[in-house]
Design a protein around this motif. Structure first.
Motif, PDB file in Angstrom:
ATOM      1  N   LYS A 100     181.653 142.414  18.004  1.00 30.89           N
ATOM      2  CA  LYS A 100     181.086 143.874  18.626  1.00 30.89           C
ATOM      3  C   LYS A 100     182.641 144.917  19.688  1.00 30.89           C
ATOM      4  O   LYS A 100     182.234 145.826  19.413  1.00 30.89           O
ATOM      5  CB  LYS A 100     180.706 142.864  20.456  1.00 30.89           C
ATOM      6  CG  LYS A 100     179.256 142.455  19.559  1.00 30.89           C
ATOM      7  CD  LYS A 100     178.846 141.787  21.024  1.00 30.89           C
ATOM      8  CE  LYS A 100     177.330 141.723  20.786  1.00 30.89           C
ATOM      9  NZ  LYS A 100     176.957 140.898  22.062  1.00 30.89           N
ATOM     10  N   ALA A 101     183.868 144.351  19.475  1.00 28.76           N
ATOM     11  CA  ALA A 101     184.461 145.205  20.525  1.00 28.76           C
ATOM     12  C   ALA A 101     185.320 145.855  18.918  1.00 28.76           C
ATOM     13  O   ALA A 101     185.960 146.644  19.363  1.00 28.76           O
ATOM     14  CB  ALA A 101     185.733 143.847  19.863  1.00 28.76           C
ATOM     15  N   LYS A 102     184.562 146.117  17.834  1.00 30.53           N
ATOM     16  CA  LYS A 102     185.208 146.490  16.712  1.00 30.53           C
ATOM     17  C   LYS A 102     184.066 147.655  16.386  1.00 30.53           C
ATOM     18  O   LYS A 102     183.175 147.324  15.769  1.00 30.53           O
ATOM     19  CB  LYS A 102     185.622 145.867  15.527  1.00 30.53           C
ATOM     20  CG  LYS A 102     185.792 145.284  15.357  1.00 30.53           C
ATOM     21  CD  LYS A 102     186.153 144.178  13.667  1.00 30.53           C
ATOM     22  CE  LYS A 102     187.549 143.768  13.691  1.00 30.53           C
ATOM     23  NZ  LYS A 102     187.318 142.838  11.742  1.00 30.53           N
ATOM     24  N   ILE A 103     184.500 148.731  16.994  1.00 32.08           N
ATOM     25  CA  ILE A 103     183.405 150.507  17.167  1.00 32.08           C
ATOM     26  C   ILE A 103     184.142 151.432  16.227  1.00 32.08           C
ATOM     27  O   ILE A 103     185.452 151.523  16.712  1.00 32.08           O
ATOM     28  CB  ILE A 103     182.962 150.146  18.314  1.00 32.08           C
ATOM     29  CG1 ILE A 103     183.457 150.285  19.174  1.00 32.08           C
ATOM     30  CG2 ILE A 103     181.985 148.673  18.914  1.00 32.08           C
ATOM     31  CD1 ILE A 103     183.307 151.232  20.573  1.00 32.08           C
TER      32      ILE A 103
ATOM     33  N   ALA B 177     187.427 146.805  26.047  1.00 35.96           N
ATOM     34  CA  ALA B 177     186.234 146.539  26.498  1.00 35.96           C
ATOM     35  C   ALA B 177     185.442 147.869  27.562  1.00 35.96           C
ATOM     36  O   ALA B 177     184.467 147.350  27.962  1.00 35.96           O
ATOM     37  CB  ALA B 177     186.115 145.278  28.041  1.00 35.96           C
ATOM     38  N   ILE B 178     186.388 148.474  27.792  1.00 30.76           N
ATOM     39  CA  ILE B 178     186.120 149.917  28.623  1.00 30.76           C
ATOM     40  C   ILE B 178     186.495 151.396  27.620  1.00 30.76           C
ATOM     41  O   ILE B 178     187.668 151.480  27.166  1.00 30.76           O
ATOM     42  CB  ILE B 178     186.056 150.189  30.036  1.00 30.76           C
ATOM     43  CG1 ILE B 178     186.177 148.806  30.476  1.00 30.76           C
ATOM     44  CG2 ILE B 178     186.666 151.294  30.202  1.00 30.76           C
ATOM     45  CD1 ILE B 178     185.917 149.173  32.172  1.00 30.76           C
TER      46      ILE B 178
ATOM     47  N   LEU C 133     181.744 147.372  27.317  1.00 28.13           N
ATOM     48  CA  LEU C 133     180.984 145.881  26.302  1.00 28.13           C
ATOM     49  C   LEU C 133     180.744 145.051  27.347  1.00 28.13           C
ATOM     50  O   LEU C 133     182.001 144.030  28.083  1.00 28.13           O
ATOM     51  CB  LEU C 133     182.301 145.477  25.261  1.00 28.13           C
ATOM     52  CG  LEU C 133     182.350 143.958  24.799  1.00 28.13           C
ATOM     53  CD1 LEU C 133     181.139 144.471  23.777  1.00 28.13           C
ATOM     54  CD2 LEU C 133     183.656 143.715  24.226  1.00 28.13           C
ATOM     55  N   ARG C 134     179.385 144.589  27.500  1.00 30.90           N
ATOM     56  CA  ARG C 134     178.809 143.501  28.478  1.00 30.90           C
ATOM     57  C   ARG C 134     178.140 142.462  26.934  1.00 30.90           C
ATOM     58  O   ARG C 134     178.680 142.850  25.869  1.00 30.90           O
ATOM     59  CB  ARG C 134     177.586 143.795  28.933  1.00 30.90           C
ATOM     60  CG  ARG C 134     177.642 145.587  29.660  1.00 30.90           C
ATOM     61  CD  ARG C 134     178.040 144.467  31.106  1.00 30.90           C
ATOM     62  NE  ARG C 134     178.011 146.021  31.547  1.00 30.90           N
ATOM     63  CZ  ARG C 134     177.201 146.598  32.201  1.00 30.90           C
ATOM     64  NH1 ARG C 134     176.150 146.350  32.006  1.00 30.90           N
ATOM     65  NH2 ARG C 134     177.416 147.909  32.984  1.00 30.90           N
ATOM     66  N   ALA C 135     177.950 141.384  27.774  1.00 33.19           N
ATOM     67  CA  ALA C 135     177.683 140.038  27.111  1.00 33.19           C
ATOM     68  C   ALA C 135     176.380 140.685  25.914  1.00 33.19           C
ATOM     69  O   ALA C 135     177.425 140.030  24.969  1.00 33.19           O
ATOM     70  CB  ALA C 135     177.188 138.566  28.321  1.00 33.19           C
ATOM     71  N   ASP C 136     175.626 140.754  26.663  1.00 32.00           N
ATOM     72  CA  ASP C 136     174.867 141.746  25.452  1.00 32.00           C
ATOM     73  C   ASP C 136     175.215 143.002  24.497  1.00 32.00           C
ATOM     74  O   ASP C 136     174.172 143.005  23.681  1.00 32.00           O
ATOM     75  CB  ASP C 136     173.331 141.727  25.839  1.00 32.00           C
ATOM     76  CG  ASP C 136     173.245 142.777  26.851  1.00 32.00           C
ATOM     77  OD1 ASP C 136     172.221 142.881  27.324  1.00 32.00           O
ATOM     78  OD2 ASP C 136     175.234 143.343  27.381  1.00 32.00           O
ATOM     79  N   GLY C 137     176.119 143.378  24.547  1.00 34.04           N
ATOM     80  CA  GLY C 137     176.939 144.522  23.403  1.00 34.04           C
ATOM     81  C   GLY C 137     177.163 145.549  24.468  1.00 34.04           C
ATOM     82  O   GLY C 137     177.379 145.219  25.414  1.00 34.04           O
ATOM     83  N   TRP C 138     177.228 146.900  23.992  1.00 34.29           N
ATOM     84  CA  TRP C 138     177.631 148.068  24.383  1.00 34.29           C
ATOM     85  C   TRP C 138     177.101 148.392  25.471  1.00 34.29           C
ATOM     86  O   TRP C 138     175.574 149.333  25.110  1.00 34.29           O
ATOM     87  CB  TRP C 138     178.970 148.580  23.539  1.00 34.29           C
ATOM     88  CG  TRP C 138     180.077 148.306  22.994  1.00 34.29           C
ATOM     89  CD1 TRP C 138     180.022 147.608  21.775  1.00 34.29           C
ATOM     90  CD2 TRP C 138     181.407 148.556  23.297  1.00 34.29           C
ATOM     91  NE1 TRP C 138     181.269 147.128  21.942  1.00 34.29           N
ATOM     92  CE2 TRP C 138     181.852 147.736  22.202  1.00 34.29           C
ATOM     93  CE3 TRP C 138     181.160 149.420  24.242  1.00 34.29           C
ATOM     94  CZ2 TRP C 138     183.401 147.676  22.712  1.00 34.29           C
ATOM     95  CZ3 TRP C 138     182.671 148.913  24.718  1.00 34.29           C
ATOM     96  CH2 TRP C 138     183.782 148.602  23.857  1.00 34.29           C
TER      97      TRP C 138
ATOM     98  N   LYS D  22     171.327 151.370  26.388  1.00 35.64           N
ATOM     99  CA  LYS D  22     172.444 150.429  25.589  1.00 35.64           C
ATOM    100  C   LYS D  22     172.507 150.487  24.167  1.00 35.64           C
ATOM    101  O   LYS D  22     171.722 151.541  23.659  1.00 35.64           O
ATOM    102  CB  LYS D  22     171.265 149.005  25.672  1.00 35.64           C
ATOM    103  CG  LYS D  22     171.508 147.300  24.994  1.00 35.64           C
ATOM    104  CD  LYS D  22     170.974 146.660  25.009  1.00 35.64           C
ATOM    105  CE  LYS D  22     171.430 145.511  24.631  1.00 35.64           C
ATOM    106  NZ  LYS D  22     171.517 145.001  23.106  1.00 35.64           N
ATOM    107  N   LEU D  23     173.872 150.638  23.261  1.00 37.53           N
ATOM    108  CA  LEU D  23     173.768 151.405  22.306  1.00 37.53           C
ATOM    109  C   LEU D  23     174.345 150.378  21.013  1.00 37.53           C
ATOM    110  O   LEU D  23     173.889 149.092  20.596  1.00 37.53           O
ATOM    111  CB  LEU D  23     176.021 151.825  22.087  1.00 37.53           C
ATOM    112  CG  LEU D  23     175.887 152.832  23.251  1.00 37.53           C
ATOM    113  CD1 LEU D  23     177.005 152.993  23.620  1.00 37.53           C
ATOM    114  CD2 LEU D  23     175.007 154.382  22.764  1.00 37.53           C
TER     115      LEU D  23
END
Lengths: 175, 271
Positions: free
Chosen positions: A6-9, A31-32, A59-64, A85-86
């Motif tokens: 998820k952190a790769k965007i 994360a931000i 970046l939250r637990a369930d996504g961006w 939510k993205l």
């Protein structure tokens, strides 16, 4: 999907006329991500319609999550939102008539990819899909009565195929 | 249990993707694996696949056009092209066999189709009759479709067990193919694969594969290199026969394996 993935965007600034990406920012392990007109942002867009700090991606637990921080707000599908939510491919606009951005999960960050002869995979940046345009075209086709008739006819043909197959099965058993 | 019969549509959003060439070569590879294979050229407005099998225009006794006008049965338009496509196969041998149902090259016939159109339902009856034909006894039928999105293309896609979407690394191809892929999902095609053709040398094919898979959320069956030799052989036979060890052939074999694999699984779950 693992948190690491998820952190790769990537964020793409879209050409307003064609919807093609004209600039891409890739992030990994953040994360931000701050978006705005000021230089200190992670994504700087010099445009009078963009606030100094216009939006943040968290970046939250369930996504961006996209959070509006500026005066002009954020529009998603033409509607102003304070948070969104993205999902992969989601486009959003910085203020009414402002620049359009697309949020993407990117499979591999450019600097980590080993290419056979050092070709930058960002050459694929032109090979993208304008999801909004695609959705519009698809909706236009599937919304028409012709497509609905076609679906019915396709179902009928598939049923016929199954009947034929069963018949062939039966004939094979006989012989 | 009767043998499984599989319909494969090959489609591209625009012309020039190498669709007919890919279809012909794939069909040959599948036939060589020991099957009876048919190819129907539904690109009636700009037919061309027959050239690859050295079928002379004047030798076409019946064509798909004759079937569509009600002048013949569809299996009468099928030509056994095994000798040209595969080579030395005993006339009596049941497999491998390759049949081609060509479209007419006659410009009057093409003009007639363009002017009057044809009954799309009749074309689909034709697919059905081909799959049912005891004379042909096909295991696989490849439908070489007309580029773009239109009624007959969508119906061909809808009745297929496998859809192969062929595109070049080109922005317009990528965008247009996205529309077709979404329509195919709406039509519930059981197996959809992406093929990228004419990929320039030096491209990181693995990165391209991942990129395409993430864009279309569909598996990539093959990344085919830009192939200058194929242009030279184009009108003189089947590439995979002449260049069995060429990277293009090797990648195409992987696609053929995917077709064989997907063809052996049931298209629709049986109750």
């Amino acid at each position: 999907m693992a948190l690491l993935d998820k952190a790769k965007i990537a964020l793409e600034l879209l050409d307003s006329a064609q919807g093609h990406p004209v600039q891409t920012w890739r992030f990994e392990g953040e994360a931000i991500i701050r978006i705005g007109r000021a230089d200190e942002n992670d994504v700087t867009i010099v445009d009078p319609r963009v606030s100094r700090l216009h939006a943040e991606l968290e970046l939250r637990a369930d996504g961006w999550l996209l959070i509006s921080r500026g005066r002009n707000g954020i529009l998603v599908d033409g509607t102003a939102v304070s948070e969104q939510k993205l999902n992969d491919g989601r486009t959003f606009q910085l203020g009414p008539n402002g620049p359009m951005l697309r949020f993407c999960h990117h499979v591999q960050p450019a600097h980590n990819v080993t290419t056979i002869d050092g070709i930058d995979p960002s050459i694929f940046d032109g090979l993208n899909i304008d999801h909004r345009k695609k959705d519009e075209e698809v909706q236009e086709i599937i919304g028409g009565s012709l497509f609905q008739q076609l679906k019915l006819r396709a179902d009928e043909l598939r049923r016929k195929n199954q009947v034929s197959e069963s018949r062939r099965d039966a004939e094979d058993r006989k012989s | 249990m009767a043998k499984k019969r599989t319909i494969i549509s090959t489609h591209s959003f625009r012309g020039g993707t190498g669709k007919s060439n890919t279809t012909a070569n794939l069909a040959v590879l599948v036939a060589k694996a020991g099957y009876r294979v048919g190819i129907i050229d539904t690109d009636i407005q700009s037919p061309g696949i027959h050239v690859l099998f050295n079928v002379a225009e004047d030798a076409l006794t019946h064509t798909l056009n004759d079937y569509l006008w009600g002048k013949c049965k569809i299996h009468e338009a099928a030509r056994d092209v095994t000798a040209a496509a595969i080579g030395n196969v005993d006339d009596e041998a049941k497999t491998p066999r390759l049949f081609l149902i060509p479209s007419s090259m006659n410009s009057n016939e093409i003009a007639k189709i363009l002017a009057e159109g044809y009954d799309v339902a009749k074309l689909n009856d034709g697919f059905q009759e081909l799959m049912d034909s005891q004379q042909l006894d096909l295991d696989f039928l490849f439908i070489d479709t007309h580029p773009g999105v239109n009624e007959e293309t969508l119906l061909s896609i809808a009745v297929s067990n496998i859809l192969l979407l062929i595109m070049r690394p080109d922005n317009q191809d990528f965008q247009g193919t996205a529309v077709t892929a979404e329509l195919a999902r709406q039509l519930e095609v059981p197996n959809m694969f992406m093929i990228v053709n004419k990929v320039p040398p030096g491209t990181d094919t693995q990165a391209l594969r991942l990129h395409v898979e993430s864009l279309y959320k569909a598996p990539v069956a093959g990344i085919l290199p830009l192939n200058s030799e194929i242009v030279r052989v184009a009108s003189a036979g089947i590439f995979v026969n002449r260049y069995p060890d060429h990277p293009f052939t090797i990648e195409l074999k992987k696609i053929a394996e995917k077709v064989l694999e997907a063809g052996s699984s049931p298209a629709t779950p049986r109750s």
